[in-house]
Design an enzyme around this catalytic site. Structure first.
Site, short mmCIF file in Angstrom:
data_model
loop_
_atom_site.label_atom_id
_atom_site.label_comp_id
_atom_site.label_asym_id
_atom_site.label_seq_id
_atom_site.Cartn_x
_atom_site.Cartn_y
_atom_site.Cartn_z
N ASN A 83 0.82 -1.21 0.00
CA ASN A 83 0.00 0.00 0.00
C ASN A 83 0.86 1.27 0.00
OD1 ASN A 83 -2.35 1.65 0.25
ND2 ASN A 83 -3.36 0.02 1.41
N HIS A 136 22.55 0.02 13.73
CA HIS A 136 23.85 0.63 14.04
C HIS A 136 24.28 0.29 15.45
CE1 HIS A 136 23.63 3.10 10.40
NE2 HIS A 136 22.36 3.28 10.70
N THR A 177 9.91 -6.57 17.11
CA THR A 177 11.32 -6.63 17.49
C THR A 177 11.86 -8.05 17.56
OG1 THR A 177 10.77 -6.65 19.84
CG2 THR A 177 11.12 -4.49 18.82
N LYS A 178 10.95 -9.05 17.49
CA LYS A 178 11.40 -10.44 17.55
C LYS A 178 10.52 -11.28 16.64
CE LYS A 178 8.79 -11.39 21.77
NZ LYS A 178 8.87 -11.83 23.16
#
Length: 198
Positions: free
Chosen positions: A93, A123, A175-176
């Protein structure tokens, strides 16, 4: 190939090996590929929607591999393009970004809502390392299984695998890894329920 071109090619290969090994590498050696991808995204944006075949060909040129029936709405952005691999019936989309510093693999029948970000780059948290522009980035692949729906505004972090049939709620920050056939939501995203996809 000139001596300078050979040197640049060797440097790129060295940085690719570092990236694949999960080591810090220098993303700026790929600046020509980044500029190429940005130009291709602009070209895609300027193809009228009625010219569907031209839009499909532009997506095929931009991505590393593409299945049948890809559809990418306006406002799409990516880092290099060629690191993106999508299956059949891919729908993306408006205003999505895929930071494909490393491989992004997307299965069949995947729907991505508006304003979604998929990011492979990250980073170091230590300032000195982060400001060393000769080796300031890591990249981890992202894998999205078949039949996944990612809701609007979701953010998929580096190194994540999303299992087949999963649903990512709007605004979720993943995040996992996400198990197959589950719905996740929240910041950070957690499993809210199982989905019966039989």
């Amino acid at each position: 190939m000139t001596e300078e071109e050979m040197k640049n090619a060797a440097n790129k290969e060295e940085q690719r090996k570092k990236r694949a090994a999960g080591e810090l590498y220098c993303p700026s050696v790929f600046i020509d590929e980044m500029f190429w991808a940005r130009d291709k995204c602009l070209e895609l944006d300027n193809i009228p929607f009625a010219q569907f075949d031209r839009r499909v060909e532009a997506v095929r040129e931009l991505f590393g591999s593409v299945g049948d029936n890809p559809f990418v709405e306006r406002g799409f952005k990516c880092e290099q393009g060629k690191n993106i691999h999508v299956g059949n019936n891919f729908y993306c989309n408006f205003n999505c970004s895929i930071y494909d510093s490393f491989t992004v693999t997307i299965g069949d029948n995947v729907m991505i809502g508006p304003n979604v970000t998929i990011c492979t780059a990250t980073h170091p948290v230590e300032k000195a390392k982060r400001l060393d522009y000769t080796q300031c980035e890591y990249a981890l692949p992202v894998t999205i299984g078949d039949n996944v729906w990612i809701g609007g505004g979701a953010f998929i972090n580096p190194g994540v695998t999303i299992g087949e049939g999963a649903v990512i709620a709007s605004g979720a920050v993943v995040t996992k890894d996400v198990p197959a056939n589950t719905l996740v939501a929240g910041v950070p995203a957690v499993v809210k329920k199982s989905i019966n996809n039989e």
